[in-house]
Every structure is written in structure tokens, then in C-alpha cells.
Design a protein around this motif. Structure first.
Motif, mmCIF file in Angstrom:
data_model
loop_
_atom_site.group_PDB
_atom_site.id
_atom_site.type_symbol
_atom_site.label_atom_id
_atom_site.label_comp_id
_atom_site.label_asym_id
_atom_site.label_seq_id
_atom_site.Cartn_x
_atom_site.Cartn_y
_atom_site.Cartn_z
ATOM 1 N N SER A 1 29.392 81.173 -10.946
ATOM 2 C CA SER A 1 29.227 80.877 -9.518
ATOM 3 C C SER A 1 27.873 81.344 -9.006
ATOM 4 O O SER A 1 27.203 80.643 -8.232
ATOM 5 N N ALA A 2 27.452 82.542 -9.441
ATOM 6 C CA ALA A 2 26.161 83.070 -9.002
ATOM 7 C C ALA A 2 25.015 82.193 -9.500
ATOM 8 O O ALA A 2 24.047 81.933 -8.766
ATOM 9 N N TRP B 1 19.478 87.600 -19.749
ATOM 10 C CA TRP B 1 18.891 87.656 -18.413
ATOM 11 C C TRP B 1 17.600 86.837 -18.371
ATOM 12 O O TRP B 1 17.335 86.124 -17.402
ATOM 13 N N ALA B 2 16.805 86.906 -19.443
ATOM 14 C CA ALA B 2 15.583 86.097 -19.501
ATOM 15 C C ALA B 2 15.940 84.608 -19.427
ATOM 16 O O ALA B 2 15.276 83.830 -18.719
ATOM 17 N N ALA B 3 17.001 84.216 -20.138
ATOM 18 C CA ALA B 3 17.437 82.824 -20.106
ATOM 19 C C ALA B 3 17.925 82.439 -18.708
ATOM 20 O O ALA B 3 17.568 81.371 -18.180
ATOM 21 N N ALA B 4 18.742 83.289 -18.108
ATOM 22 C CA ALA B 4 19.260 83.008 -16.767
ATOM 23 C C ALA B 4 18.126 82.903 -15.755
ATOM 24 O O ALA B 4 18.130 82.023 -14.876
ATOM 25 N N GLU C 1 21.632 82.451 -7.227
ATOM 26 C CA GLU C 1 21.517 83.838 -6.764
ATOM 27 C C GLU C 1 20.931 84.720 -7.867
ATOM 28 O O GLU C 1 21.651 85.149 -8.781
ATOM 29 N N VAL C 2 19.653 85.009 -7.782
ATOM 30 C CA VAL C 2 18.942 85.724 -8.841
ATOM 31 C C VAL C 2 19.447 87.161 -8.993
ATOM 32 O O VAL C 2 19.848 87.587 -10.086
ATOM 33 N N GLU C 3 19.421 87.933 -7.919
ATOM 34 C CA GLU C 3 19.810 89.348 -8.007
ATOM 35 C C GLU C 3 21.279 89.494 -8.377
ATOM 36 O O GLU C 3 21.643 90.375 -9.160
ATOM 37 N N ARG C 4 22.129 88.645 -7.823
ATOM 38 C CA ARG C 4 23.569 88.713 -8.114
ATOM 39 C C ARG C 4 23.834 88.377 -9.582
ATOM 40 O O ARG C 4 24.664 89.016 -10.236
ATOM 41 N N THR C 5 23.132 87.402 -10.117
ATOM 42 C CA THR C 5 23.292 87.036 -11.526
ATOM 43 C C THR C 5 22.905 88.205 -12.427
ATOM 44 O O THR C 5 23.623 88.523 -13.387
ATOM 45 N N GLU C 6 21.793 88.837 -12.124
ATOM 46 C CA GLU C 6 21.347 89.980 -12.935
ATOM 47 C C GLU C 6 22.367 91.111 -12.880
ATOM 48 O O GLU C 6 22.697 91.718 -13.906
ATOM 49 N N GLU C 7 22.897 91.381 -11.687
ATOM 50 C CA GLU C 7 23.886 92.449 -11.520
ATOM 51 C C GLU C 7 25.165 92.153 -12.304
ATOM 52 O O GLU C 7 25.689 93.019 -13.010
ATOM 53 N N LEU C 8 25.666 90.933 -12.183
ATOM 54 C CA LEU C 8 26.911 90.567 -12.858
ATOM 55 C C LEU C 8 26.754 90.563 -14.376
ATOM 56 O O LEU C 8 27.651 90.996 -15.105
#
Length: 216
Positions: A188-189, A95-98, A194-201
Motif C-alpha cells: 500500500s505504501a 530499499w534501493a530497489a523500492a 510514500e517514500v518514508e513510510r516504505t522505508e520504515e515498513l
């Protein structure tokens, strides 16, 4: 007086030994819980015990090997608690990397590169082992694209531990392989920023792996 700036040396023997042992652990050649026989390993690798001990010491510091008093040196055993802790750590690193990619990087390009790996996963079809290797390649690319040497260094150990779990995971995907869909959604996120969507996925992806490995 010896200075700090000196000619670069080639990779040391202990480093090479550590790399070989990491690969053996990740591939399952050295199985979780296996005891390391120093004399036998020295013969197999064709090295003396001094460099071998230094190489094994590095893996002990990384947490891949554990020394048990009066018994010897063992490959760590991926218990349910260890699995949960490892995936929790992986999630934090990835998540830190993303986040770095989404905040400062070319997230569209990274997303396209991740999609290219997803396409290879699709092409692998029912070859669960191949999909597993591409799964790891996806996450290695994600962390590498962040441009953080420290995140990449921390991620290396967790990926070796992930490889230790691959065979168990393959069985859980025999009837329902969600990995292609999960990685497609994550790529895709990121591509869309899409920050919040990436964290959720990413969190859901890690949780799914933990549940499959621990049957919880």
C-alpha cells in the motif's frame, strides 16, 4: 583474432551445476553446515569433477559455500550473526530497489502487482510453507521491478540464504502470522508513493524476521 562479439553459447555445465546446488541449498536438501562430498555429487549429477568444481567455486564466491582448510567444502551455517548480516544486506538492496521504483518507476502498477501476491498469501490461509514462498515472490518482484540488473544479481544470493531460514521461520509464525499484514502495508505504501513510510515498513519487516530467527 577472436573478437568480443561472437555467437551466444548455451548455458554452460558449471552454470547448470551452480543453479542445481543453489536450489538444493535453498530447499534444504543440502542443509546449513553440511559437507559436500565431491565424488558423490559428481555421481548424482552425472558430471565430471572439473565442471562440478567450477560450479562449486561460483557458490563459494557468492558466499553460499565455505572452504575449510584440511576439512573440505561446506554449506554456510546461518548463525545469528550471519542472519543479522544477511537481513541487513537484504534491507539495503530492497530499499534501493523500492527507492528507484518510487523515484522513477510506475509505483502504482508495482503496488497493485504486490497486492496481488498479498491476496494469494491471504488465500493460502494457515499453509505457512505456501505463505513463505509467496513472501519470497513478493520481494523478488519488488527488486525485479526496479529494473536494476546489479540489484537483482545481489538479491539472488540473499534470497537463497532466506530460503535456508524458512523452516525455522515457519515455526515462529505458528501462533501469530503477521506476514500478510506486513506485506499488505508495504504494498500500500509503495502504491501510494510514500517514500518514508516504505522505508520504515521495510526496516520493521526485516527486523521482525531477525528477531524471530535469533530469538532476540
Amino acid at each position: 583474432m577472436t573478437g568480443y562479439i561472437e555467437p551466444l553459447a548455451q548455458q554452460s555445465t558449471p552454470s547448470i551445476i551452480a543453479d542445481k546446488l543453489r536450489s538444493a541449498i535453498g530447499s534444504g536438501e543440502l542443509k546449513p553446515g553440511a559437507q559436500l562430498n565431491e565424488a558423490a555429487l559428481a555421481r548424482q549429477l552425472g558430471v565430471s569433477r572439473g565442471p562440478l568444481r567450477e560450479g562449486m567455486s561460483r557458490l563459494t564466491q557468492e558466499g553460499l559455500l565455505v572452504s575449510i582448510r584440511n576439512r573440505g567444502l561446506f554449506v554456510i551455517d546461518m548463525t545469528p550473526a550471519e542472519i543479522r548480516d544477511m537481513y541487513f544486506t537484504r534491507e539495503a538492496i530492497e530499499w534501493a530497489a523500492a527507492y528507484l521504483i518510487l523515484r522513477d518507476g510506475d509505483f502504482e502498477t508495482v503496488g497493485l502487482q504486490l497486492h496481488a501476491i498479498v491476496e494469494k498469501m491471504k488465500a493460502a490461509g494457515n499453509d505457512s510453507a505456501a505463505v513463505g514462498e509467496l513472501d519470497i515472490a513478493f520481494h523478488e518482484l519488488l527488486v525485479r521491478s526496479a529494473g536494476s540488473k546489479r540489484l537483482l544479481r545481489m538479491h539472488r544470493t540473499s534470497i537463497i540464504e532466506t530460503r535456508m531460514c524458512i523452516h525455522a521461520l515457519e515455526e515462529t509464525y505458528a501462533t501469530e502470522d503477521k506476514r500478510v499484514l506486513e506485506h499488505h502495508q508495504l504494498a500500500s505504501a509503495i502504491r501510494r508513493g510514500e517514500v518514508e513510510r516504505t522505508e520504515e515498513l521495510l526496516s520493521d519487516h526485516m527486523d521482525d524476521a531477525v528477531k524471530r530467527l535469533t530469538n532476540r
